[in-house]
Scaffold this active site. Structure first.
Site, mmCIF file in Angstrom:
data_model
loop_
_atom_site.group_PDB
_atom_site.id
_atom_site.type_symbol
_atom_site.label_atom_id
_atom_site.label_comp_id
_atom_site.label_asym_id
_atom_site.label_seq_id
_atom_site.Cartn_x
_atom_site.Cartn_y
_atom_site.Cartn_z
ATOM 1 N N GLU A 178 84.728 39.265 41.027
ATOM 2 C CA GLU A 178 85.332 40.131 42.197
ATOM 3 C C GLU A 178 86.422 38.596 42.339
ATOM 4 O O GLU A 178 86.440 38.808 41.832
ATOM 5 C CB GLU A 178 84.660 39.950 43.283
ATOM 6 C CG GLU A 178 83.364 40.365 43.842
ATOM 7 C CD GLU A 178 83.495 41.931 43.561
ATOM 8 O OE1 GLU A 178 84.633 42.708 43.638
ATOM 9 O OE2 GLU A 178 81.870 42.347 43.689
ATOM 10 N N HIS B 148 79.020 39.069 41.985
ATOM 11 C CA HIS B 148 78.336 39.970 42.478
ATOM 12 C C HIS B 148 77.399 39.612 41.444
ATOM 13 O O HIS B 148 77.957 40.423 39.899
ATOM 14 C CB HIS B 148 78.512 41.314 42.790
ATOM 15 C CG HIS B 148 78.783 41.304 44.034
ATOM 16 N ND1 HIS B 148 80.121 41.559 44.976
ATOM 17 C CD2 HIS B 148 78.029 41.281 45.112
ATOM 18 C CE1 HIS B 148 80.016 41.994 46.469
ATOM 19 N NE2 HIS B 148 78.505 41.449 46.131
ATOM 20 N N CYS C 108 78.972 40.077 51.865
ATOM 21 C CA CYS C 108 79.822 39.266 50.351
ATOM 22 C C CYS C 108 81.049 39.128 50.718
ATOM 23 O O CYS C 108 81.494 38.316 50.314
ATOM 24 C CB CYS C 108 79.583 39.809 49.624
ATOM 25 S SG CYS C 108 77.760 39.880 48.792
HETATM 26 N N1 PCA Z 1 74.571 41.633 49.116
HETATM 27 C C1 PCA Z 1 75.675 41.396 50.278
HETATM 28 C C2 PCA Z 1 75.349 40.660 51.395
HETATM 29 C C3 PCA Z 1 74.435 39.897 50.569
HETATM 30 C C4 PCA Z 1 74.573 39.622 49.451
HETATM 31 O O1 PCA Z 1 73.533 39.171 48.228
HETATM 32 C C5 PCA Z 1 76.878 41.888 49.901
HETATM 33 O O2 PCA Z 1 76.971 42.859 48.633
HETATM 34 O O3 PCA Z 1 78.057 42.285 50.410
#
Ligand code: PCA
Length: 201
Positions: free
Chosen positions: A80, A165, A142
């Protein structure tokens, strides 16, 4: 040895499995360059999750923070670029939701990742793994954890932080039925390559 705090999350919403858990547990105690990895799993809870994270930061005093999250449905590993000061969207695991709320009242609007996101993507692509920079970590847990990690890094000398991610694992893809997945082995290998890039800088 310097500490690298590697966080993942527990399952949430319609995902009975969160593949970030296995990755952080597998890498807990591993050494990358000058860093020892401390792998920890956080709650998907707008109150508990950030509290757990802040306690870990205070106890471990990491020089590097790499947080992982599942983005069910994506096909590429996605470092990100930016975290924004907003909480909004779906219910957390405690049934709590926010709309247009700040994570930190009066805080910075946003923070850019200080991890080498371009090098991570290049390294993954060279190794044959699909990867891309993502320009939004969303507005759920996240993004919240990425924001808190970067806020801490901005307030503390010599700390870098950021977020990656990951796609669903095969196991989760099968349980879900409508999303693509990666093998757990490839997810783990890909994150190892990312950490190798992170500790180079
Ligand atoms: N993904 C979520 C919250 C926890 C996770 O593993 C997110 O992308 O916000």
């Amino acid at each position: 040895m310097k500490k690298l705090l590697l966080t993942g999350f527990e399952p949430f919403l319609t995902n009975p499995i969160n593949p970030t858990m296995d990755i952080v547990n597998a890498l807990d105690g591993e050494v990358f360059g000058e860093y020892e990895v401390i792998g920890r799993v956080l709650s998907v809870d707008f109150t508990k999750g950030p509290e757990q994270f802040k306690t870990l930061l205070a106890d471990i005093k990491p020089a590097m923070i790499v947080s992982l999250g599942l983005a069910a449905g994506i096909t590429k590993i996605s470092p990100e670029r930016v975290a924004i000061n907003i909480k909004d969207g779906e219910k957390d695991n405690n049934g709590v939701t926010f709309e247009d709320a700040p994570i930190v009242e009066g805080g910075e609007a946003a923070y850019f990742s200080t991890l080498p996101i371009r090098s991570m993507v290049n390294r993954l692509n060279e190794a044959g793994y699909p990867a891309t920079i993502s320009n939004s970590a969303g507005t759920y847990l996240c993004n919240n954890m990425m924001y808190e990690g970067l806020r801490y890094a901005n307030l503390t000398q010599n700390v870098v932080a950021g977020f990656i991610h990951i796609p669903a694992s095969f196991e989760l893809a099968i349980a879900n039925g409508r999303i693509p997945g990666w093998s757990s082995r490839d997810l783990l290998n890909a994150i190892k390559l990312c950490l190798e890039e992170c500790v180079k800088n």
